[in-house]
Design an enzyme around this catalytic site. Sequence first.
Site, PDB file in Angstrom:
ATOM      1  N   MET A  40      51.420  78.935  47.703  1.00  0.00           N
ATOM      2  CA  MET A  40      51.642  79.782  48.890  1.00  0.00           C
ATOM      3  C   MET A  40      50.297  80.321  49.383  1.00  0.00           C
ATOM      4  SD  MET A  40      55.326  81.541  48.475  1.00  0.00           S
ATOM      5  CE  MET A  40      54.869  82.910  47.437  1.00  0.00           C
ATOM      6  N   GLY A  41      49.208  79.714  48.906  1.00  0.00           N
ATOM      7  CA  GLY A  41      47.892  80.071  49.423  1.00  0.00           C
ATOM      8  C   GLY A  41      47.319  81.333  48.811  1.00  0.00           C
TER       9      GLY A  41
ATOM     10  N   HIS B 192      45.102  78.723  40.744  1.00  0.00           N
ATOM     11  CA  HIS B 192      45.511  77.600  41.601  1.00  0.00           C
ATOM     12  C   HIS B 192      44.526  76.433  41.443  1.00  0.00           C
ATOM     13  CE1 HIS B 192      47.179  81.005  44.197  1.00  0.00           C
ATOM     14  NE2 HIS B 192      48.248  80.257  43.990  1.00  0.00           N
TER      15      HIS B 192
ATOM     16  N   GLY C 107      52.128  76.515  37.456  1.00  0.00           N
ATOM     17  CA  GLY C 107      51.495  77.424  36.505  1.00  0.00           C
ATOM     18  C   GLY C 107      52.512  78.061  35.564  1.00  0.00           C
TER      19      GLY C 107
ATOM     20  N   GLN D 274      60.264  79.661  36.964  1.00  0.00           N
ATOM     21  CA  GLN D 274      60.209  78.725  38.095  1.00  0.00           C
ATOM     22  C   GLN D 274      59.937  77.303  37.595  1.00  0.00           C
ATOM     23  OE1 GLN D 274      58.087  79.368  41.983  1.00  0.00           O
ATOM     24  NE2 GLN D 274      56.446  78.259  40.996  1.00  0.00           N
TER      25      GLN D 274
ATOM     26  N   VAL E 172      46.064  81.769  33.770  1.00  0.00           N
ATOM     27  CA  VAL E 172      44.635  82.125  33.769  1.00  0.00           C
ATOM     28  C   VAL E 172      44.558  83.641  33.902  1.00  0.00           C
ATOM     29  CG1 VAL E 172      42.395  81.758  34.882  1.00  0.00           C
ATOM     30  CG2 VAL E 172      44.095  79.922  34.868  1.00  0.00           C
TER      31      VAL E 172
HETATM   32  O1  PAF Z   1      54.723  79.317  42.931  1.00  0.00           O
HETATM   33  C1  PAF Z   1      54.610  79.307  44.169  1.00  0.00           C
HETATM   34  O2  PAF Z   1      53.547  79.549  44.740  1.00  0.00           O
HETATM   35  C2  PAF Z   1      55.840  79.003  45.018  1.00  0.00           C
HETATM   36  O3  PAF Z   1      56.986  79.524  44.458  1.00  0.00           O
HETATM   37  C3  PAF Z   1      56.001  77.514  45.343  1.00  0.00           C
HETATM   38  C4  PAF Z   1      56.236  76.699  44.080  1.00  0.00           C
HETATM   39  C5  PAF Z   1      54.764  77.001  46.055  1.00  0.00           C
HETATM   40  C6  PAF Z   1      57.212  77.310  46.255  1.00  0.00           C
HETATM   41  O4  PAF Z   1      57.082  78.017  47.442  1.00  0.00           O
END
Ligand code: PAF
Length: 297
Positions: free
Chosen positions: A30-31, A37, A147, A153, A176
């Site tokens: 999600m940036g 990341h 991650g 998730q 991290v």
């Molecule tokens: O972990 C995340 O950043 C979000 O939940 C994902 C997997 C990109 C889905 O929007």
Amino acid sequence: MIELVAPEEMRSWSRRQRAEGKRVGFVPTMGYLHEAHLRLVDRARKLADVVVMSIFVNPLQFGPGEDFERYPRDLERDRAAAAARGVDCLFVPAVRDLYPEPPVVRVVPGPLADHLCGPRRPGHFEGVLTVVTKLFHLVEPDIAVFGRKDAQQAAIIRRMVEDLNFPVAIHVAPTVREADGLALSSRNTYLNPDERKAAAVLARALQAAHQRFRAGTSDAATLCQVVRDTVAHEPSVRLEYVEAVNPRSMAPVAQASSETLLALAAWVGRTRLIDNIVLGEGIGADEILASGAEERD
Ligand code: PAF
């Protein structure tokens, strides 16, 4: 690095790579990128020939009153960080590109969302699975990397991929952490200096439970109580939950083993943070950012 916005262009680019015999690695985000990341990108690079990163703040996974509007965004900075780390294709669809109409059909997570964050964020994992399904269909990756900070998730996505036969291998990379143990998260940016200092209690609490486990305590309720007692030393931090669960089913366990996931969510001011450890591992020195060590499986 090529940057794509249109879903059909994303799919064509990916198909061209695969037609050339290249394996496509995918890092959905999600940036507001940080080192965690970028280590997912490193992992994807090792496993694939080209790496796609998506940046999309997915409205479907935010509940009413959650932080969708204020979620941090900085595409210019993200673009530079992704390119510097060797991302080959940055996919940055707009909301109207992925959801021209509000989606009617969604992917439901089932009982894996019955514990931990699931009941506290109704609809969250449904929103995650729905967008990850769409992204998988557009990127058509061979491998995708998530991650472990978001362990629930990752477990739910892994199960979706197994149950629905997605042709993608899921990899989960370690959390991290800052030097004081705080897990990296885009949401850490919400913390003021006092909150930032207080938030380190979460990693300390998980470590305290890990030490009790190593000292021979396997009763899950006792280990959860160690976390509660440690967090209670920081009055500005409010624990939302701590649970010891099976790492695959996410179902609570009464007796912990070395594979048990000890997971928590807590509020530091207005910021909700999550963290977890696997009890057999605790927090490895190699997770700490300052050590600059290599990731592991
Ligand atoms: O972990 C995340 O950043 C979000 O939940 C994902 C997997 C990109 C889905 O929007």
